[in-house]
Motif scaffolding. Structure first.
Motif, mmCIF file in Angstrom:
data_model
loop_
_atom_site.group_PDB
_atom_site.id
_atom_site.type_symbol
_atom_site.label_atom_id
_atom_site.label_comp_id
_atom_site.label_asym_id
_atom_site.label_seq_id
_atom_site.Cartn_x
_atom_site.Cartn_y
_atom_site.Cartn_z
ATOM 1 N N ARG A 1 9.750 3.379 -5.542
ATOM 2 C CA ARG A 1 8.755 2.547 -6.197
ATOM 3 C C ARG A 1 9.165 2.315 -7.644
ATOM 4 O O ARG A 1 9.768 3.176 -8.273
ATOM 5 C CB ARG A 1 7.395 3.241 -6.183
ATOM 6 N N SER A 2 8.774 1.148 -8.161
ATOM 7 C CA SER A 2 9.064 0.860 -9.558
ATOM 8 C C SER A 2 8.219 1.751 -10.456
ATOM 9 O O SER A 2 7.183 2.284 -10.047
ATOM 10 C CB SER A 2 8.758 -0.596 -9.867
ATOM 11 N N GLY A 3 8.663 1.916 -11.687
ATOM 12 C CA GLY A 3 7.900 2.713 -12.640
ATOM 13 C C GLY A 3 6.496 2.175 -12.838
ATOM 14 O O GLY A 3 5.529 2.925 -12.939
ATOM 15 N N LYS A 4 6.418 0.860 -12.887
ATOM 16 C CA LYS A 4 5.108 0.240 -13.040
ATOM 17 C C LYS A 4 4.191 0.613 -11.897
ATOM 18 O O LYS A 4 3.027 0.924 -12.084
ATOM 19 C CB LYS A 4 5.258 -1.287 -13.048
ATOM 20 N N SER A 5 4.741 0.510 -10.712
ATOM 21 C CA SER A 5 3.937 0.790 -9.539
ATOM 22 C C SER A 5 3.494 2.256 -9.535
ATOM 23 O O SER A 5 2.348 2.566 -9.188
ATOM 24 C CB SER A 5 4.746 0.477 -8.281
ATOM 25 N N CYS A 6 4.401 3.144 -9.930
ATOM 26 C CA CYS A 6 4.070 4.569 -9.974
ATOM 27 C C CYS A 6 2.932 4.830 -10.959
ATOM 28 O O CYS A 6 1.974 5.531 -10.664
ATOM 29 C CB CYS A 6 5.289 5.388 -10.385
ATOM 30 N N ARG A 7 3.077 4.237 -12.143
ATOM 31 C CA ARG A 7 2.051 4.444 -13.158
ATOM 32 C C ARG A 7 0.692 3.958 -12.662
ATOM 33 O O ARG A 7 -0.327 4.635 -12.782
ATOM 34 C CB ARG A 7 2.407 3.699 -14.434
ATOM 35 N N PRO B 1 0.804 -1.216 0.000
ATOM 36 C CA PRO B 1 0.000 0.000 0.000
ATOM 37 C C PRO B 1 0.842 1.273 0.000
ATOM 38 O O PRO B 1 1.889 1.332 0.636
ATOM 39 C CB PRO B 1 -0.802 -0.106 1.298
ATOM 40 N N TRP B 2 0.347 2.248 -0.712
ATOM 41 C CA TRP B 2 1.040 3.525 -0.777
ATOM 42 C C TRP B 2 0.700 4.371 0.443
ATOM 43 O O TRP B 2 -0.436 4.368 0.919
ATOM 44 C CB TRP B 2 0.625 4.265 -2.039
ATOM 45 N N THR B 3 1.661 5.089 0.888
ATOM 46 C CA THR B 3 1.426 5.994 2.013
ATOM 47 C C THR B 3 1.032 7.365 1.469
ATOM 48 O O THR B 3 1.317 7.685 0.316
ATOM 49 C CB THR B 3 2.691 6.163 2.850
ATOM 50 N N PRO B 4 0.367 8.161 2.269
ATOM 51 C CA PRO B 4 0.019 9.522 1.847
ATOM 52 C C PRO B 4 1.239 10.314 1.396
ATOM 53 O O PRO B 4 1.161 11.095 0.442
ATOM 54 C CB PRO B 4 -0.601 10.132 3.103
ATOM 55 N N ALA B 5 2.340 10.099 2.048
ATOM 56 C CA ALA B 5 3.563 10.829 1.670
ATOM 57 C C ALA B 5 4.020 10.431 0.275
ATOM 58 O O ALA B 5 4.399 11.275 -0.545
ATOM 59 C CB ALA B 5 4.657 10.549 2.695
ATOM 60 N N GLU B 6 3.954 9.145 -0.001
ATOM 61 C CA GLU B 6 4.330 8.680 -1.337
ATOM 62 C C GLU B 6 3.379 9.233 -2.393
ATOM 63 O O GLU B 6 3.802 9.631 -3.481
ATOM 64 C CB GLU B 6 4.328 7.147 -1.373
ATOM 65 N N SER C 1 2.235 12.653 -6.957
ATOM 66 C CA SER C 1 1.362 13.689 -7.508
ATOM 67 C C SER C 1 2.168 14.918 -7.899
ATOM 68 O O SER C 1 1.992 15.476 -8.991
ATOM 69 C CB SER C 1 0.294 14.100 -6.500
ATOM 70 N N ASP C 2 3.036 15.322 -7.014
ATOM 71 C CA ASP C 2 3.858 16.497 -7.304
ATOM 72 C C ASP C 2 4.694 16.275 -8.551
ATOM 73 O O ASP C 2 4.818 17.145 -9.408
ATOM 74 C CB ASP C 2 4.760 16.800 -6.103
ATOM 75 N N TYR C 3 5.231 15.088 -8.631
ATOM 76 C CA TYR C 3 6.065 14.767 -9.781
ATOM 77 C C TYR C 3 5.248 14.820 -11.071
ATOM 78 O O TYR C 3 5.625 15.441 -12.059
ATOM 79 C CB TYR C 3 6.684 13.379 -9.633
ATOM 80 N N ALA C 4 4.083 14.142 -11.044
ATOM 81 C CA ALA C 4 3.258 14.069 -12.246
ATOM 82 C C ALA C 4 2.745 15.446 -12.649
ATOM 83 O O ALA C 4 2.687 15.778 -13.835
ATOM 84 C CB ALA C 4 2.097 13.107 -12.017
ATOM 85 N N ASN C 5 2.392 16.238 -11.685
ATOM 86 C CA ASN C 5 1.901 17.577 -11.993
ATOM 87 C C ASN C 5 2.990 18.444 -12.600
ATOM 88 O O ASN C 5 2.739 19.280 -13.457
ATOM 89 C CB ASN C 5 1.343 18.240 -10.730
ATOM 90 N N LEU C 6 4.181 18.220 -12.148
ATOM 91 C CA LEU C 6 5.281 19.049 -12.621
ATOM 92 C C LEU C 6 5.840 18.574 -13.953
ATOM 93 O O LEU C 6 6.089 19.354 -14.867
ATOM 94 C CB LEU C 6 6.382 19.059 -11.569
#
Length: 275
Positions: free
Chosen positions: A59-65, A14-19, A24-29
């Motif tokens: 996290r892996s790229g897959k997991s991030c996506r 499970p992802w944590t709120p911090a992650e 989100s910040d990364y994707a937005n930027l």
DNA sequence: AAGCGCGTCAACCGCGGTTTT
DNA sequence: CAAAACCGCGGTTGACGCGCT
């Protein structure tokens, strides 16, 4: 298997709120689609704030996506599918089979994962209860059903789309739009359908009443299902009565001599009788 | 109150297709 | 043109919550 670098050492679970915030910040930027960069960049690609911040995102790229697409992406709807969405899912699944992502493109704010879960859940339910309770000609749509079909009947059989296209005026669309988008117009939700294959430049507005013919198609499967008429807000009233339905706050429509009433949560279909 | 079964949802895995080098 | 890297999809699994017994 995971995208990015190490096969070992990625954080899982499970992802944590911090992650979530980091991602989100990364994707937005930086936008979507550079997931391996998110994964590997902490010390090599991006500079400034993220050089520091992303070091916490192992996290892996897959997991991030996956996390972004299914959970963090702006505009995602949460919660149960609406009756109209459910109807669309059921019909599209009948047409296309398990092409979750394709189906999801027609449901703005819904993900393939969500649709997959929804249908699996409901097919499983159905498999376990083969016997159907006869409920006459009335149906409430929110839950259920429809056996999976083979993928032979594919896009050219997509009469739902043909029907929808034939009943609206085409207008040019922005390619960045989702294939169906919705927006409120005059208090009524409008569906903008975008043909998936060969009408890429055409987008047409479809009202709830235009959507109803699809429901007519699936209606055969829905009627006779184990609908529980006791729990709906109209309390099992005779929904043939237009005045009662509208008084109860339902909008109404009529297609092929079938009257239907709907609000945000329910659609009632009545039989072939006329008011 | 506790145990069990079921439903739901988030996340992982493996594979195939596409793009880049 | 081939190999590697990347991306997206569909299938599957596991955790969790809720209702029923």
């Amino acid at each position: 298997m995971g995208w990015g670098i190490p096969e070992q050492g990625w954080t899982k679970g499970p992802w944590t709120p911090a992650e979530d915030k980091l991602l989100s910040d990364y994707a937005n930027l930086y936008g979507e689609g550079r997931w391996t960069s998110v994964a590997k960049c902490p010390d090599c690609i991006h500079i400034g704030l993220f050089l520091f911040v992303l070091s916490g995102l192992n996290r892996s790229g897959k997991s991030c996506r996956l996390r972004w697409v299914n959970y963090l992406k702006p505009g995602l709807k949460r919660g149960q599918l609406t009756p109209i969405e459910a109807g669309i899912v059921i019909e599209l699944h009948a047409l296309w089979g398990n092409r979750w992502s394709t189906i999801a493109r027609y449901l703005p704010g819904r993900t393939d994962n969500e649709i997959k879960n929804y249908l699996r859940t409901h097919f499983k339910k159905k498999d376990r209860s083969p016997e159907k309770k006869e409920k006459g000609t009335k149906a409430i749509i929110p839950k259920q059903k429809q056996p999976p079909q083979t993928q032979e009947q594919l896009p050219q059989e997509n009469d739902m789309i043909k029907r929808a296209i034939s009943c609206g005026n085409s207008t040019p669309s922005d390619h960045h739009d989702q294939q169906i988008t919705t927006e409120s117009q005059g208090g009524k939700e409008m569906f903008f359908m975008h043909h998936p294959t060969n009408l890429e430049d055409q987008c047409l507005p479809v009202t709830c009443q235009d959507v109803a013919p699809w429901l007519d198609t699936i209606r055969e499967d829905l009627c006779g299902g184990p609908w529980n008429l006791d729990n709906h807000p109209m309390g099992g009233m005779d929904i043939d009565h237009h005045d009662q339905a509208t008084a109860a706050g339902f909008s109404c429509g009529r297609v092929n001599s079938i009257d239907y009433f709907y609000n945000e949560d329910y659609i009632f279909l009545e039989g072939r009788s006329c008011i």
